[in-house]
Write an enzyme that holds these catalytic residues in place. Sequence first.
Site, PDB file in Angstrom:
ATOM      1  N   CYS A  15      41.089  49.828  44.668  1.00 41.31           N
ATOM      2  CA  CYS A  15      41.146  50.079  43.219  1.00 41.31           C
ATOM      3  C   CYS A  15      39.763  49.794  42.625  1.00 41.31           C
ATOM      4  O   CYS A  15      38.861  49.296  43.321  1.00 41.31           O
ATOM      5  CB  CYS A  15      42.176  49.143  42.581  1.00 41.31           C
ATOM      6  SG  CYS A  15      41.715  47.425  42.810  1.00 41.31           S
ATOM      7  N   HIS A  43      42.180  40.018  49.000  1.00 42.45           N
ATOM      8  CA  HIS A  43      43.137  39.639  50.046  1.00 42.45           C
ATOM      9  C   HIS A  43      43.171  40.688  51.150  1.00 42.45           C
ATOM     10  O   HIS A  43      44.152  41.414  51.304  1.00 42.45           O
ATOM     11  CB  HIS A  43      44.528  39.433  49.427  1.00 42.45           C
ATOM     12  CG  HIS A  43      44.697  38.071  48.845  1.00 42.45           C
ATOM     13  ND1 HIS A  43      45.407  37.813  47.706  1.00 42.45           N
ATOM     14  CD2 HIS A  43      44.230  36.867  49.267  1.00 42.45           C
ATOM     15  CE1 HIS A  43      45.380  36.517  47.444  1.00 42.45           C
ATOM     16  NE2 HIS A  43      44.666  35.933  48.372  1.00 42.45           N
ATOM     17  N   HIS A  76      40.250  37.777  41.845  1.00 43.99           N
ATOM     18  CA  HIS A  76      41.429  37.198  41.189  1.00 43.99           C
ATOM     19  C   HIS A  76      41.061  36.226  40.073  1.00 43.99           C
ATOM     20  O   HIS A  76      41.937  35.728  39.378  1.00 43.99           O
ATOM     21  CB  HIS A  76      42.275  36.437  42.209  1.00 43.99           C
ATOM     22  CG  HIS A  76      42.567  37.226  43.451  1.00 43.99           C
ATOM     23  ND1 HIS A  76      41.852  37.082  44.614  1.00 43.99           N
ATOM     24  CD2 HIS A  76      43.480  38.185  43.690  1.00 43.99           C
ATOM     25  CE1 HIS A  76      42.321  37.908  45.532  1.00 43.99           C
ATOM     26  NE2 HIS A  76      43.300  38.598  45.001  1.00 43.99           N
ATOM     27  N   GLU A 128      45.381  34.201  41.165  1.00 49.85           N
ATOM     28  CA  GLU A 128      45.231  34.875  39.868  1.00 49.85           C
ATOM     29  C   GLU A 128      46.122  34.201  38.821  1.00 49.85           C
ATOM     30  O   GLU A 128      45.665  33.891  37.710  1.00 49.85           O
ATOM     31  CB  GLU A 128      45.609  36.366  39.993  1.00 49.85           C
ATOM     32  CG  GLU A 128      45.498  37.093  38.655  1.00 49.85           C
ATOM     33  CD  GLU A 128      46.050  38.511  38.684  1.00 49.85           C
ATOM     34  OE1 GLU A 128      46.030  39.159  39.748  1.00 49.85           O
ATOM     35  OE2 GLU A 128      46.524  38.961  37.627  1.00 49.85           O
ATOM     36  N   THR A 164      48.590  40.807  37.236  1.00 54.67           N
ATOM     37  CA  THR A 164      48.336  42.261  37.194  1.00 54.67           C
ATOM     38  C   THR A 164      49.125  43.073  38.217  1.00 54.67           C
ATOM     39  O   THR A 164      49.266  44.276  38.064  1.00 54.67           O
ATOM     40  CB  THR A 164      46.836  42.529  37.425  1.00 54.67           C
ATOM     41  OG1 THR A 164      46.444  41.855  38.623  1.00 54.67           O
ATOM     42  CG2 THR A 164      45.999  42.062  36.267  1.00 54.67           C
ATOM     43  N   SER A 264      43.581  46.539  47.977  1.00 50.63           N
ATOM     44  CA  SER A 264      42.482  45.908  48.709  1.00 50.63           C
ATOM     45  C   SER A 264      42.378  46.428  50.144  1.00 50.63           C
ATOM     46  O   SER A 264      41.792  45.789  51.000  1.00 50.63           O
ATOM     47  CB  SER A 264      42.678  44.387  48.701  1.00 50.63           C
ATOM     48  OG  SER A 264      44.014  44.054  49.023  1.00 50.63           O
TER      49      SER A 264
HETATM   50 FE1  F3S Z   1      42.525  46.148  41.179  1.00 55.75          FE
HETATM   51 FE2  F3S Z   1      41.798  44.819  39.074  1.00 55.75          FE
HETATM   52 FE3  F3S Z   1      44.021  46.147  39.094  1.00 55.75          FE
HETATM   53  S1  F3S Z   1      41.524  44.178  41.166  1.00 55.75           S
HETATM   54  S2  F3S Z   1      44.730  46.079  41.184  1.00 55.75           S
HETATM   55  S3  F3S Z   1      41.976  47.031  39.196  1.00 55.75           S
HETATM   56  S4  F3S Z   1      43.713  44.143  38.253  1.00 55.75           S
END
Ligand code: F3S
Length: 295
Positions: A15, A43, A76, A128, A164, A264
């Site tokens: 992401c 992670h 996080h 987080e 989130t 991730s």
């Molecule tokens: Fe990624 Fe940030 Fe969302 S790390 S999953 S864009 S809260």
Amino acid sequence: MSELKTVSVEDAGFCFGVRRALKLAEEATERYAEVACLGPLIHNRQVVEGLERRGMRFVEDIGEVEPGATAMIRAHGAGPQVYQDAAARRIKLMDATCPFVRRVQQAAAQFVEEQYQVFVLGEPDHPEARAIVEHAGGQALIVEGASDLAGTQIADRVAVVCQTTQHLDKLQELVAALLPQTRELRVTNTICDATSKRQEASLRLAVDVDLMIVIGGYHSANTTRLAQICAATGTPTKHIETADELCQEWLRGVKVVGLTAGASTPDEAIEAVRERLGTLSAGATGGDADAENPR
Ligand code: F3S
């Protein structure tokens, strides 16, 4: 075995926040001889090992970083004490906190300042969620769902934010449980867009396939949540970190495999799974021996 079809969720893989964190980490390892990251940057074990090979050190506490050295804050986030300790010991901070995570920290802090009773929908042990509570001056309560409210005195003014990676259903349940117990309820839906889109797309795919493979770190909250969402459809679901874990046994009677991955998970990990599925499927057609399942 007839030819195996593999369908992937769009947007699987890194992401925005993870890409940003990795870019910062790579810059840091190029620019500084020593960089310590406070906990895993993201992670994903394979990504963390890659950063270690580039010279990044992973520590649990800012106290383990030498005065004057450089430290990274993971995607996080971290609590305010970390920033204060770093300033006091002249530690240069590179901050990879995802901007969407920062938004939750700020929302929680603001609600506490406005004297709301604050609930964080999240996992109590997740870094987080813990950092969000620290930004709220320790005055927010983490709940994993509506059932955690039992025995808690609910105030007249209540606010809710979420880690989130949470799922909207859980937020809706929590809101429904709180509403009859309070006079004022403020809700900030801080579920990240990347998370919710991936969850919805994975859910849509899971109902149409014979087997779902969810790729990503076992400690990754968003990957684990994806696996739970897919499994809840009744479609057999396997959560794996790497392609080596795929087992030919899982493909028995399977015509279509759905692939999804946490935020991730690197593209290469997804591609490796796709390739190995092709090999296993060809092996089954050719009558090769079954691969060993390490899980
Ligand atoms: Fe990624 Fe940030 Fe969302 S790390 S999953 S864009 S809260």
